[in-house]
Design an enzyme around this catalytic site. Structure first.
Site, PDB file in Angstrom:
ATOM      1  N   ASN A 203       0.865  -1.182   0.000  1.00 33.30           N
ATOM      2  CA  ASN A 203       0.000   0.000   0.000  1.00 33.30           C
ATOM      3  C   ASN A 203       0.899   1.229   0.000  1.00 33.30           C
ATOM      4  O   ASN A 203       1.499   1.568   1.019  1.00 33.30           O
ATOM      5  CB  ASN A 203      -0.878  -0.044   1.264  1.00 33.30           C
ATOM      6  CG  ASN A 203      -1.745   1.190   1.413  1.00 33.30           C
ATOM      7  OD1 ASN A 203      -1.845   2.010   0.501  1.00 33.30           O
ATOM      8  ND2 ASN A 203      -2.367   1.322   2.571  1.00 33.30           N
TER       9      ASN A 203
ATOM     10  N   LYS B  74       0.083   4.244  -0.279  1.00 31.68           N
ATOM     11  CA  LYS B  74      -0.581   5.417   0.328  1.00 31.68           C
ATOM     12  C   LYS B  74      -0.337   6.658  -0.535  1.00 31.68           C
ATOM     13  O   LYS B  74      -0.266   6.547  -1.752  1.00 31.68           O
ATOM     14  CB  LYS B  74      -0.109   5.605   1.780  1.00 31.68           C
ATOM     15  CG  LYS B  74      -0.244   4.328   2.601  1.00 31.68           C
ATOM     16  CD  LYS B  74      -0.110   4.565   4.065  1.00 31.68           C
ATOM     17  CE  LYS B  74      -0.176   3.230   4.797  1.00 31.68           C
ATOM     18  NZ  LYS B  74      -0.161   3.365   6.234  1.00 31.68           N
TER      19      LYS B  74
ATOM     20  N   HIS C 168      -9.518   0.703   4.858  1.00 27.27           N
ATOM     21  CA  HIS C 168      -8.253   0.935   5.576  1.00 27.27           C
ATOM     22  C   HIS C 168      -8.530   1.854   6.767  1.00 27.27           C
ATOM     23  O   HIS C 168      -9.363   2.762   6.680  1.00 27.27           O
ATOM     24  CB  HIS C 168      -7.225   1.566   4.637  1.00 27.27           C
ATOM     25  CG  HIS C 168      -5.857   1.596   5.224  1.00 27.27           C
ATOM     26  ND1 HIS C 168      -5.476   2.536   6.153  1.00 27.27           N
ATOM     27  CD2 HIS C 168      -4.798   0.777   5.058  1.00 27.27           C
ATOM     28  CE1 HIS C 168      -4.233   2.285   6.525  1.00 27.27           C
ATOM     29  NE2 HIS C 168      -3.792   1.224   5.873  1.00 27.27           N
TER      30      HIS C 168
ATOM     31  N   GLU D 104      -7.028   4.286   7.952  1.00 20.40           N
ATOM     32  CA  GLU D 104      -6.858   5.724   7.675  1.00 20.40           C
ATOM     33  C   GLU D 104      -8.106   6.274   6.991  1.00 20.40           C
ATOM     34  O   GLU D 104      -8.491   7.422   7.199  1.00 20.40           O
ATOM     35  CB  GLU D 104      -5.589   5.945   6.824  1.00 20.40           C
ATOM     36  CG  GLU D 104      -4.337   5.721   7.659  1.00 20.40           C
ATOM     37  CD  GLU D 104      -3.116   5.262   6.884  1.00 20.40           C
ATOM     38  OE1 GLU D 104      -3.098   5.366   5.639  1.00 20.40           O
ATOM     39  OE2 GLU D 104      -2.169   4.771   7.534  1.00 20.40           O
TER      40      GLU D 104
ATOM     41  N   GLU E 142      -5.331  -5.359  10.435  1.00 17.78           N
ATOM     42  CA  GLU E 142      -4.323  -4.340  10.700  1.00 17.78           C
ATOM     43  C   GLU E 142      -4.646  -3.636  12.014  1.00 17.78           C
ATOM     44  O   GLU E 142      -5.485  -2.723  12.041  1.00 17.78           O
ATOM     45  CB  GLU E 142      -4.306  -3.298   9.578  1.00 17.78           C
ATOM     46  CG  GLU E 142      -4.026  -3.876   8.210  1.00 17.78           C
ATOM     47  CD  GLU E 142      -3.457  -2.818   7.277  1.00 17.78           C
ATOM     48  OE1 GLU E 142      -2.327  -3.007   6.824  1.00 17.78           O
ATOM     49  OE2 GLU E 142      -4.119  -1.798   7.037  1.00 17.78           O
TER      50      GLU E 142
ATOM     51  N   GLY F 169       2.325   2.023  10.854  1.00 18.62           N
ATOM     52  CA  GLY F 169       3.261   3.136  10.723  1.00 18.62           C
ATOM     53  C   GLY F 169       3.905   3.542  12.038  1.00 18.62           C
ATOM     54  O   GLY F 169       4.534   4.594  12.126  1.00 18.62           O
TER      55      GLY F 169
ATOM     56  N   SER G  35       3.403  -2.364  10.430  1.00 21.39           N
ATOM     57  CA  SER G  35       4.858  -2.380  10.633  1.00 21.39           C
ATOM     58  C   SER G  35       5.483  -3.735  10.319  1.00 21.39           C
ATOM     59  O   SER G  35       6.406  -4.174  11.011  1.00 21.39           O
ATOM     60  CB  SER G  35       5.206  -1.918  12.046  1.00 21.39           C
ATOM     61  OG  SER G  35       4.726  -0.597  12.256  1.00 21.39           O
TER      62      SER G  35
HETATM   63  C1  PEP Z   1      -0.848  -0.085   6.211  1.00 19.56           C
HETATM   64  O1  PEP Z   1      -1.186   1.053   6.457  1.00 19.56           O
HETATM   65  O2  PEP Z   1      -1.542  -0.797   5.465  1.00 19.56           O
HETATM   66  C2  PEP Z   1       0.381  -0.579   6.833  1.00 19.56           C
HETATM   67  C3  PEP Z   1       0.464  -1.835   7.105  1.00 19.56           C
HETATM   68  O3  PEP Z   1       1.357   0.364   7.111  1.00 19.56           O
HETATM   69  P1  PEP Z   1       2.800   0.099   7.767  1.00 19.56           P
HETATM   70  O4  PEP Z   1       3.355  -1.167   7.147  1.00 19.56           O
HETATM   71  O5  PEP Z   1       3.615   1.311   7.385  1.00 19.56           O
HETATM   72  O6  PEP Z   1       2.585  -0.036   9.219  1.00 19.56           O
END
Ligand code: PEP
Length: 250
Positions: free
Chosen positions: A9, A11, A96, A98, A168, A174, A213
């Site tokens: 992703n 973003k 997601h 976000e 997630e 993040g 992460s």
């Molecule tokens: C995400 O937002 O889908 C994600 C997993 O981000 P990160 O790997 O940066 O934590």
């Protein structure tokens, strides 16, 4: 056998030129990835045609990060599922955290988006996950359970076959904080058991990704868990070597 997927992703990162280069760098390394692991990249909307041209004819899947909850018409700034399908998109990330947090996406809105995506032949990558305060209050099963039931239980078994789920935990996105492999497996197994209530044996065939992460140093342990079928990768997907190294961790 469930499909193994590692999806990146991107973003709101990279210019189109940088995104095209990233796609080329991933493509150059795809032969290192085990044949049973599907790589997917999700660039921003404006990159999709250019990145799609780079990936054409390859095994790498093309995803969008969102789609509209309406079919067409006077919805300024929106991009429909049909538009995405018309430029060769195969997957779409929906729900997601976000989008839920910053753009007010509710389970009800996601029901509409998933229906439209499926109607255009796109495979939704449906994201679920609890916030830190929800985990600390011991409500993570309840939160994730309702994200699954209120959205995915509206689908037919035939539709469900095209859906990929990404767990997630919001507190791990993040932040550099990863769920332990035990915490992740516990929720993945709960998600599969919840799916089984509605879809029976089909639950065993649904791909459930972990996100939050995930990086080359922790992917191996996460992917070794029985109910973890791959990852949805944010930050590490912006570095081709890291993204491919994660996919090689199975
Ligand atoms: C995400 O937002 O889908 C994600 C997993 O981000 P990160 O790997 O940066 O934590």
């Amino acid at each position: 056998m469930r499909k193994k997927i590692v999806a990146g992703n991107w973003k709101m990162n990279t210019t189109v030129a940088e995104g095209v280069q990233l796609a080329k760098d991933v493509l150059a390394k795809v032969s290192e990835v085990p044949a049973d692991v599907k790589l997917v990249v999700a660039p921003p909307f404006v990159h999709i045609s250019s990145v799609g041209a780079v990936l054409e004819g390859s095994s790498i899947g093309l995803s969008a990060q969102n789609c509209a909850d309406e079919v067409k018409g006077a919805y300024t700034g929106e991009v429909s599922a049909k538009m995405l399908a018309s430029v060769g998109v195969q997957y779409v990330i929906l729900g997601h955290s976000e989008r839920r947090e910053y753009y007010g996406e509710t389970n009800a809105k996601l029901v509409k988006k998933i229906g439209l995506a499926l109607g255009e032949g796109l495979a939704p990558i449906y994201c679920v996950g609890e916030k830190l305060e929800e985990r600390e209050a011991g409500k993570h099963f309840e939160v994730v359970g309702s994200q699954i039931k209120e959205v995915l239980f509206t689908l037919s078994a035939e539709q469900m076959k095209s859906v990929v789920i990404a767990y997630e935990p919001v507190w791990a996105i993040g932040t550099g904080k990863t769920a332990t492999s035990e915490q992740a497996q516990e929720i993945h197994s709960f998600i599969r058991a919840t799916l089984a209530e509605q879809f029976g044996a089909l639950a065993e065939e649904i791909t459930i990704l972990y996100g939050g992460s995930c990086k080359p140093s922790n992917a191996k342990e996460l992917f070794a868990q029985k109910d973890i079928d791959g990852g949805l990768i944010g930050g590490a997907a912006l570095v081709a070597d890291d993204f491919v190294a994660i996919a090689k961790s199975f």
